[in-house]
Design a protein around this motif. Structure first.
Motif, PDB file in Angstrom:
ATOM      1  N   ASN A 124       0.879  -1.165   0.000  1.00  0.00           N
ATOM      2  CA  ASN A 124       0.000   0.000   0.000  1.00  0.00           C
ATOM      3  C   ASN A 124       0.920   1.219   0.000  1.00  0.00           C
ATOM      4  N   HIS A 125       0.855   2.006  -1.058  1.00  0.00           N
ATOM      5  CA  HIS A 125       1.782   3.136  -1.219  1.00  0.00           C
ATOM      6  C   HIS A 125       0.977   4.359  -1.615  1.00  0.00           C
ATOM      7  N   LEU A 152       1.932   6.538  -4.693  1.00  0.00           N
ATOM      8  CA  LEU A 152       1.750   5.884  -5.994  1.00  0.00           C
ATOM      9  C   LEU A 152       0.305   5.491  -6.264  1.00  0.00           C
ATOM     10  N   LEU A 169      -1.198   3.025  -4.932  1.00  0.00           N
ATOM     11  CA  LEU A 169      -1.263   1.557  -4.934  1.00  0.00           C
ATOM     12  C   LEU A 169      -1.844   1.083  -3.610  1.00  0.00           C
ATOM     13  N   TYR A 170      -2.877   0.248  -3.696  1.00  0.00           N
ATOM     14  CA  TYR A 170      -3.496  -0.297  -2.488  1.00  0.00           C
ATOM     15  C   TYR A 170      -3.798  -1.759  -2.746  1.00  0.00           C
ATOM     16  N   HIS A 200      -1.600  -3.967  -3.691  1.00  0.00           N
ATOM     17  CA  HIS A 200      -0.777  -4.454  -4.812  1.00  0.00           C
ATOM     18  C   HIS A 200       0.031  -5.669  -4.347  1.00  0.00           C
ATOM     19  N   GLU A 201      -0.209  -6.804  -4.964  1.00  0.00           N
ATOM     20  CA  GLU A 201       0.471  -8.041  -4.576  1.00  0.00           C
ATOM     21  C   GLU A 201       1.613  -8.338  -5.531  1.00  0.00           C
ATOM     22  N   HIS A 244       8.695   0.705  -8.391  1.00  0.00           N
ATOM     23  CA  HIS A 244       8.482   1.039  -9.797  1.00  0.00           C
ATOM     24  C   HIS A 244       8.696  -0.248 -10.585  1.00  0.00           C
ATOM     25  N   ASP A 245       7.933  -0.415 -11.655  1.00  0.00           N
ATOM     26  CA  ASP A 245       8.068  -1.636 -12.464  1.00  0.00           C
ATOM     27  C   ASP A 245       9.490  -1.836 -12.993  1.00  0.00           C
ATOM     28  N   THR A 282       2.979  -0.695   4.185  1.00  0.00           N
ATOM     29  CA  THR A 282       2.212   0.522   3.949  1.00  0.00           C
ATOM     30  C   THR A 282       3.149   1.710   4.090  1.00  0.00           C
TER      31      THR A 282
END
Length: 180
Positions: free
Chosen positions: A11-12, A15, A17-18, A20-21, A49-50, A153
């Motif tokens: 959880n970021h 970004l 993102l919540y 995100h596995e 980051h990807d 988080t």
């Protein structure tokens, strides 16, 4: 060389993102401290980051702990733990378009390092600095093993980190090298 396989839920706030596995694999090289491995792992989540890679050879004298590339050029270079001032200077000169992130164990160590680094760098704004609460990284070490389930988080502006390792909860402010 120990292989660490980490399954995580991230959880970021910054970004967006919540839940995100994912999975990340780290190699603990011989002589590498568990604290250094955890700082790399925490950095992976902080700067998620990807295109972020761990321990990638970038064809230079020095090798980053984590890096993001644009073709053959690093755009973000992350160094954890001990980074000599000479190394920081050389990175800044060679990689003029690269953001350099320095991660230290705690704010006391970071303050001492940053005071010296800012004097040595031609443009001190080229480097960003981050650290954790005193004792935070060392408190994670007993929980280092080959497989983990993590929940991470990160609050807005990378102000705070909350971490759950296999049911054990930890948290730390993320320091930026300013006095307490």
């Amino acid at each position: 060389m120990a292989l660490l396989r980490i399954q995580y839920v991230l959880n970021h706030d910054d970004l967006g993102l919540y839940g995100h596995e994912g999975e990340v694999v780290l190699k603990q090289a011989g002589g590498e401290s568990p604290g250094h491995v955890y700082m790399k792992l925490l950095s992976y989540f902080m700067f998620f980051h990807d295109d972020l890679e761990i321990e990638r050879d970038v064809g230079q004298h020095y090798k980053p702990d984590l890096v993001r590339m644009d073709g053959n050029d690093p755009v973000q270079w992350i160094d954890c733990g001990t980074t000599s001032l000479k190394k920081l200077e050389k990175l800044a000169v060679k990689n003029k378009r690269t953001t350099i992130d320095i991660i230290k164990r705690d704010n006391r160590e970071l303050l001492a390092y940053r005071a010296q680094a800012d004097k040595r760098l031609q443009d001190p704004s080229r480097a960003r600095y981050f650290a954790f609460d005193a004792g935070f990284v060392d408190g994670l070490i007993p929980h280092l093993s080959s497989r983990h389930q993590l929940s991470v988080t990160l609050t807005a502006d990378l102000a705070h980190l909350y971490l759950d390792i296999d049911g054990a909860a930890f948290d730390s402010r993320i320091w930026r090298g300013e006095p307490e």
